[in-house]
Every structure is written in structure tokens, then in C-alpha cells.
Design a protein around this motif. Structure first.
Motif, PDB file in Angstrom:
ATOM      1  N   ILE A  42      51.239  35.547  30.358  1.00 57.11           N
ATOM      2  CA  ILE A  42      50.796  35.298  31.727  1.00 57.11           C
ATOM      3  C   ILE A  42      50.931  36.555  32.581  1.00 57.11           C
ATOM      4  CG2 ILE A  42      51.315  33.943  33.806  1.00 57.11           C
ATOM      5  CD1 ILE A  42      52.215  31.729  31.929  1.00 57.11           C
ATOM      6  N   TYR A  43      51.834  37.450  32.235  1.00 54.32           N
ATOM      7  CA  TYR A  43      52.159  38.568  33.113  1.00 54.32           C
ATOM      8  C   TYR A  43      51.370  39.835  32.812  1.00 54.32           C
ATOM      9  CZ  TYR A  43      55.850  35.378  34.242  1.00 54.32           C
ATOM     10  OH  TYR A  43      56.532  34.266  34.630  1.00 54.32           O
ATOM     11  N   GLN A  44      50.252  39.695  32.142  1.00 57.16           N
ATOM     12  CA  GLN A  44      49.402  40.857  31.889  1.00 57.16           C
ATOM     13  C   GLN A  44      48.748  41.286  33.193  1.00 57.16           C
ATOM     14  OE1 GLN A  44      48.626  42.779  29.354  1.00 57.16           O
ATOM     15  NE2 GLN A  44      49.909  41.774  27.845  1.00 57.16           N
ATOM     16  N   PRO A  45      48.508  42.591  33.363  1.00 57.64           N
ATOM     17  CA  PRO A  45      47.849  43.037  34.591  1.00 57.64           C
ATOM     18  C   PRO A  45      46.461  42.422  34.779  1.00 57.64           C
ATOM     19  CG  PRO A  45      48.717  44.896  33.356  1.00 57.64           C
ATOM     20  CD  PRO A  45      48.929  43.681  32.528  1.00 57.64           C
ATOM     21  N   ASN A  46      45.778  42.118  33.672  1.00 53.83           N
ATOM     22  CA  ASN A  46      44.431  41.560  33.841  1.00 53.83           C
ATOM     23  C   ASN A  46      44.461  40.138  34.392  1.00 53.83           C
ATOM     24  OD1 ASN A  46      45.229  40.108  31.608  1.00 53.83           O
ATOM     25  ND2 ASN A  46      43.470  40.647  30.355  1.00 53.83           N
ATOM     26  N   THR A  47      45.615  39.468  34.370  1.00 52.81           N
ATOM     27  CA  THR A  47      45.729  38.145  34.964  1.00 52.81           C
ATOM     28  C   THR A  47      45.529  38.242  36.477  1.00 52.81           C
ATOM     29  OG1 THR A  47      47.253  37.429  33.235  1.00 52.81           O
ATOM     30  CG2 THR A  47      47.210  36.132  35.256  1.00 52.81           C
ATOM     31  N   ILE A  48      46.145  39.224  37.092  1.00 53.51           N
ATOM     32  CA  ILE A  48      45.997  39.425  38.539  1.00 53.51           C
ATOM     33  C   ILE A  48      44.537  39.739  38.854  1.00 53.51           C
ATOM     34  CG2 ILE A  48      46.729  40.811  40.499  1.00 53.51           C
ATOM     35  CD1 ILE A  48      49.169  39.540  39.462  1.00 53.51           C
ATOM     36  N   VAL A  49      43.927  40.591  38.044  1.00 58.25           N
ATOM     37  CA  VAL A  49      42.526  40.960  38.269  1.00 58.25           C
ATOM     38  C   VAL A  49      41.645  39.725  38.115  1.00 58.25           C
ATOM     39  CG1 VAL A  49      40.612  42.342  37.377  1.00 58.25           C
ATOM     40  CG2 VAL A  49      42.901  43.335  37.555  1.00 58.25           C
ATOM     41  N   ARG A  50      41.931  38.890  37.105  1.00 59.14           N
ATOM     42  CA  ARG A  50      41.158  37.664  36.905  1.00 59.14           C
ATOM     43  C   ARG A  50      41.288  36.730  38.097  1.00 59.14           C
ATOM     44  NH1 ARG A  50      43.744  35.755  32.089  1.00 59.14           N
ATOM     45  NH2 ARG A  50      43.438  33.724  32.993  1.00 59.14           N
ATOM     46  N   ILE A  51      42.499  36.581  38.602  1.00 61.68           N
ATOM     47  CA  ILE A  51      42.716  35.692  39.747  1.00 61.68           C
ATOM     48  C   ILE A  51      41.946  36.197  40.957  1.00 61.68           C
ATOM     49  CG2 ILE A  51      44.447  34.895  41.411  1.00 61.68           C
ATOM     50  CD1 ILE A  51      46.423  34.801  39.037  1.00 61.68           C
ATOM     51  N   ILE A  52      42.029  37.495  41.219  1.00 60.90           N
ATOM     52  CA  ILE A  52      41.306  38.076  42.358  1.00 60.90           C
ATOM     53  C   ILE A  52      39.801  37.902  42.176  1.00 60.90           C
ATOM     54  CG2 ILE A  52      40.778  40.246  43.542  1.00 60.90           C
ATOM     55  CD1 ILE A  52      43.716  41.048  43.015  1.00 60.90           C
ATOM     56  N   ALA A  53      39.320  38.145  40.962  1.00 59.89           N
ATOM     57  CA  ALA A  53      37.884  38.005  40.699  1.00 59.89           C
ATOM     58  C   ALA A  53      37.423  36.563  40.900  1.00 59.89           C
ATOM     59  CB  ALA A  53      37.560  38.476  39.282  1.00 59.89           C
ATOM     60  N   VAL A  54      38.207  35.608  40.412  1.00 57.76           N
ATOM     61  CA  VAL A  54      37.845  34.193  40.567  1.00 57.76           C
ATOM     62  C   VAL A  54      37.821  33.820  42.046  1.00 57.76           C
ATOM     63  CG1 VAL A  54      38.683  31.835  40.192  1.00 57.76           C
ATOM     64  CG2 VAL A  54      38.599  33.436  38.284  1.00 57.76           C
ATOM     65  N   VAL A  55      38.815  34.274  42.814  1.00 57.31           N
ATOM     66  CA  VAL A  55      38.868  33.949  44.241  1.00 57.31           C
ATOM     67  C   VAL A  55      37.678  34.566  44.978  1.00 57.31           C
ATOM     68  CG1 VAL A  55      40.168  34.352  46.367  1.00 57.31           C
ATOM     69  CG2 VAL A  55      41.355  33.565  44.322  1.00 57.31           C
ATOM     70  N   VAL A  56      37.394  35.843  44.701  1.00 54.59           N
ATOM     71  CA  VAL A  56      36.300  36.526  45.399  1.00 54.59           C
ATOM     72  C   VAL A  56      34.950  35.880  45.064  1.00 54.59           C
ATOM     73  CG1 VAL A  56      35.011  38.696  45.526  1.00 54.59           C
ATOM     74  CG2 VAL A  56      37.503  38.711  45.686  1.00 54.59           C
ATOM     75  N   ILE A  57      34.706  35.624  43.778  1.00 51.55           N
ATOM     76  CA  ILE A  57      33.432  35.019  43.382  1.00 51.55           C
ATOM     77  C   ILE A  57      33.337  33.586  43.906  1.00 51.55           C
ATOM     78  CG2 ILE A  57      31.988  34.349  41.423  1.00 51.55           C
ATOM     79  CD1 ILE A  57      33.134  36.755  39.909  1.00 51.55           C
ATOM     80  N   SER A  58      34.460  32.865  43.939  1.00 54.91           N
ATOM     81  CA  SER A  58      34.449  31.505  44.489  1.00 54.91           C
ATOM     82  C   SER A  58      34.111  31.521  45.969  1.00 54.91           C
ATOM     83  CB  SER A  58      35.810  30.833  44.284  1.00 54.91           C
ATOM     84  OG  SER A  58      36.079  30.670  42.921  1.00 54.91           O
ATOM     85  N   LEU A  59      34.695  32.458  46.714  1.00 51.67           N
ATOM     86  CA  LEU A  59      34.384  32.553  48.137  1.00 51.67           C
ATOM     87  C   LEU A  59      32.910  32.905  48.357  1.00 51.67           C
ATOM     88  CD1 LEU A  59      37.593  34.325  49.500  1.00 51.67           C
ATOM     89  CD2 LEU A  59      36.900  31.941  49.821  1.00 51.67           C
ATOM     90  N   LEU A  60      32.390  33.821  47.533  1.00 53.41           N
ATOM     91  CA  LEU A  60      30.976  34.176  47.621  1.00 53.41           C
ATOM     92  C   LEU A  60      30.102  32.958  47.312  1.00 53.41           C
ATOM     93  CD1 LEU A  60      28.726  36.334  47.909  1.00 53.41           C
ATOM     94  CD2 LEU A  60      28.972  36.725  45.444  1.00 53.41           C
TER      95      LEU A  60
END
Length: 133
Positions: A42-60
């Protein structure tokens, strides 16, 4: 009149395009989150990137959906619902507790009555079936 039909047709086509874009973005979120996931870590750096990407694309996606005719109607509905909620007279704490206790007592009484009738009918059925043997 011809101009209004053309603007309605353009609006309908634009709305359909927006909804298709919304579906594509949702599919992109699901695919991307699945593709870039790492099992057991769970603590991989790409997890944070995935979360940010999901939030940004969801808001869009939400922004695009809310710019359609149905989205604007939904926003209007939410605003009117909020106005109506402000008009509601909520019960006091005392009224809420009294009502809750009343419902609990009635539930126990009805449950006990149903249990009693069930036991009575069960006894009658057992008596009748034993006589028939």
C-alpha cells in the motif's frame, strides 16, 4: 423557430458527447487504477499518484457531467432540496427520545403477542396431528 430547433439539436448532440466523455473517463479511472495497482504494498509512491489521479479525473468527470442539461437539472434539484430541508421542523431531543422509546415498547408488545399466537397455533397443530395418529 428553425434557430431554436438547431440550437436544441446542437445542445442534444453536445450533451451526448459529454456523456460519452464521462463514460470514457470513468472507464479510464477504473482501468488505470487497476493497471497501476500493486498488490500487497500500500505504501508505494505510485499509490499516492494513483489516488491523486483518480481524484483529479473524478472531479473533471463531475464537472463535465454537471455542465449537461441533466447535470444542471440535478444541481437545481439539490439547491431546491436544501431550501426545503431548511423549512423542516426537526423534533427536540426530548420528543425524539420519547418517540424512540414508544416505538421500542410497541415493538416488544407486538413481538410478544405474535410469539404467543405462534406458540398457541403450534400447540393446536401438534395436538391435532397427535390425535390423527
Amino acid at each position: 423557430m428553425l434557430v431554436s430547433n438547431e440550437s436544441q439539436d446542437t445542445s442534444t448532440v453536445l450533451d451526448k458527447f459529454k456523456w460519452v466523455l464521462v463514460l470514457v473517463l470513468i472507464a479510464l479511472i477504473v482501468w488505470g487504477n487497476s493497471y497501476f495497482s500493486t498488490p500487497n504494498d500500500i505504501y508505494q509512491p505510485n499509490t499516492i499518484v494513483r489516488i491523486i489521479a483518480v481524484v483529479v479525473i473524478s472531479l473533471l468527470t463531475l464537472f463535465i457531467a454537471f455542465t449537461t442539461n441533466k447535470g444542471k437539472s440535478f444541481i437545481t434539484f439539490l439547491q431546491e432540496s436544501r431550501k426545503e430541508l431548511r423549512k423542516v421542523v426537526w423534533p427536540t431531543r426530548k420528543e425524539a427520545v420519547q418517540t424512540t422509546l414508544l416505538i421500542a415498547v410497541i415493538t416488544v408488545i407486538v413481538g410478544t403477542a405474535l410469539w404467543g399466537m405462534d406458540s398457541l397455533f403450534r400447540s393446536i397443530i401438534f395436538y391435532l396431528t397427535l390425535i390423527g395418529r
